[in-house]
Design an enzyme around this catalytic site. Sequence first.
Site, short mmCIF file in Angstrom:
data_model
loop_
_atom_site.label_atom_id
_atom_site.label_comp_id
_atom_site.label_asym_id
_atom_site.label_seq_id
_atom_site.Cartn_x
_atom_site.Cartn_y
_atom_site.Cartn_z
N LYS A 27 -6.28 -19.24 -1.82
CA LYS A 27 -5.04 -18.48 -1.55
C LYS A 27 -3.94 -18.98 -2.49
O LYS A 27 -4.22 -19.60 -3.49
CB LYS A 27 -4.67 -18.63 -0.07
CG LYS A 27 -5.67 -17.95 0.87
CD LYS A 27 -5.63 -16.45 0.70
CE LYS A 27 -6.64 -15.76 1.61
NZ LYS A 27 -6.79 -14.35 1.27
N ASP B 288 -4.26 -15.38 7.25
CA ASP B 288 -2.97 -15.90 6.77
C ASP B 288 -2.26 -16.75 7.82
O ASP B 288 -1.24 -17.39 7.52
CB ASP B 288 -2.06 -14.74 6.34
CG ASP B 288 -2.60 -14.05 5.09
OD1 ASP B 288 -3.38 -14.67 4.33
OD2 ASP B 288 -2.26 -12.87 4.86
N ARG C 240 -5.93 -18.05 -9.51
CA ARG C 240 -6.73 -17.39 -8.46
C ARG C 240 -7.86 -16.53 -9.05
O ARG C 240 -7.71 -15.93 -10.12
CB ARG C 240 -5.79 -16.59 -7.56
CG ARG C 240 -4.82 -17.55 -6.87
CD ARG C 240 -3.90 -16.87 -5.92
NE ARG C 240 -4.62 -16.30 -4.80
CZ ARG C 240 -4.06 -15.51 -3.90
NH1 ARG C 240 -2.79 -15.21 -4.00
NH2 ARG C 240 -4.78 -15.03 -2.91
N ARG D 124 0.83 -1.21 0.00
CA ARG D 124 0.00 0.00 0.00
C ARG D 124 0.86 1.26 0.00
O ARG D 124 0.52 2.25 -0.63
CB ARG D 124 -0.96 -0.02 1.20
CG ARG D 124 -2.13 -1.00 0.96
CD ARG D 124 -2.83 -1.36 2.24
NE ARG D 124 -4.00 -2.20 2.03
CZ ARG D 124 -3.97 -3.53 1.77
NH1 ARG D 124 -2.82 -4.16 1.65
NH2 ARG D 124 -5.09 -4.21 1.63
N GLN E 32 -8.62 -7.31 -0.19
CA GLN E 32 -8.17 -7.07 -1.57
C GLN E 32 -9.32 -6.56 -2.43
O GLN E 32 -9.11 -5.66 -3.25
CB GLN E 32 -7.56 -8.35 -2.14
CG GLN E 32 -6.27 -8.73 -1.40
CD GLN E 32 -5.59 -9.94 -1.97
OE1 GLN E 32 -6.14 -10.65 -2.80
NE2 GLN E 32 -4.39 -10.21 -1.49
C1 S3P Z 1 -4.20 -8.99 1.85
C2 S3P Z 1 -5.44 -9.44 2.17
C3 S3P Z 1 -5.76 -10.84 2.47
C4 S3P Z 1 -4.52 -11.67 2.74
C5 S3P Z 1 -3.40 -11.38 1.79
C6 S3P Z 1 -3.04 -9.89 1.80
C7 S3P Z 1 -4.02 -7.55 1.57
O1 S3P Z 1 -6.46 -11.35 1.36
O2 S3P Z 1 -4.83 -13.05 2.71
O3 S3P Z 1 -2.26 -12.13 2.16
O4 S3P Z 1 -2.88 -7.07 1.59
O5 S3P Z 1 -5.03 -6.87 1.36
P1 S3P Z 1 -8.06 -11.19 1.31
O6 S3P Z 1 -8.38 -9.92 1.97
O7 S3P Z 1 -8.46 -11.20 -0.13
O8 S3P Z 1 -8.57 -12.37 2.08
#
Ligand code: S3P
Length: 424
Positions: free
Chosen positions: A337, A310, A120, A26, A163
Amino acid sequence: MNLSFTKLAALQGDFRAPSDKSMTHRSYMFAAIASSPSLVRNPLRGEDCESTRNALIRLGLRHEMVGTGEFRLVPCKEWVQPDAPLDCGNSGTTIRLLSGLVASRPLLVTMFGDASLSKRPMRRIAEPLRLMGVKFDGETPPVTIRGGQLKAISYNTPVASAQIKSAVLLAALRADGTTVVTEPSLSRDHTERMLSATGVKIDRTGLAVSLAGNQQPSGFEFDVPSDISSAAFFLVAAALMNGSLVTALEVAVNPTRSGILEVFDQVGVPYELRNPRVTMNEQVADVTVGTAPVLRPFKIEEELVPRLIDEIPILAVLATQCEGTSVIRGARELRVKESDRIAVMAEGLTRMGAKIEVFEDGMAISGPTPLTGIKVDSHLDHRIAMSFAVAGSIARDVTEIVGAEAIQTSFPTFESELNRLGIS
Ligand code: S3P
């Protein structure tokens, strides 16, 4: 690359886990769209975040090293139309969040990834971005996005995913009107916290986040704290190995990320948080963990899952040593994942001697069972490789991890850190 683990030992000492992966991604992205240059200290130099930085450089971000582990990032003034597809490597965060960023710009961008990323699901971001006006092709990578002027939407995400939420919020920064994203339960909120630290006005009411269009972050300075998801491997190892006491320094303990501590409470793992501070609206503390005198079984239900999504592979290893049946449910997301983490953990741990019942959305693990070393494949999944390294460290005989180079995506110093703390 194969790695082998044998010795059972106590873990002792302080360590700094690698910097937070979600926050590093980010910080690069927010720097790319900021109104002035930013300084990012201690970014994670693992492959996933390098994929994000390299893709942004191709799109016009300028960067210079200004000290050891410190980048000065100059935002893209004019976004550059890339002349070839962008490589997102193994990183779901790169491809999904970048999709949100390029969506509002007059660019035609194709993004692809490795064999794991290529499986994915992308429909989860394609759907809201299409509603905003983006032309999005590809159910799985490669994906092609034709960006442009966007309209604001009100969108309910089908799963709690930071995400998805972040892709929509990044697109919404330049949309016409106010976008609202509502989640079924709260996923990690780094985008909201960090964007608001850069001056973007972003509101939360319950599970709904809203953001008005035509906003731009200001440049910022950020010292990236360390990643609780990486520290987790050592914290669980310490909980399991008699006589251990370790302190993970400067860990980001954002409440939407620190669900593992709620599991430690259930299990009876002793821990303490010290030296609290806040950076870019993110809470940071040193986390000390000792060996649990008795390991009680734990329960993870749907509401808790996003706060430790995670960490479930390493918590499955912990469960094999708890006295009774630990249950993980509502975790169907693990199947999409970097690998199918339910199938891969259940299969490997069962071969090591664990007693596991598998569900579509989780597993029940009955312990304690002694583990025996095996040869196991990482399936291009860093967290699978590191979880089996810890399982191997409490197992009889040698555990060999095939494809251990996957660890480079998030924890380049994993092996040397394990050795330094007492495991070889
Ligand atoms: C992440 C969000 C998570 C996580 C990933 C990193 C992020 O995925 O599993 O390792 O940086 O926004 P999801 O929010 O899609 O579950």
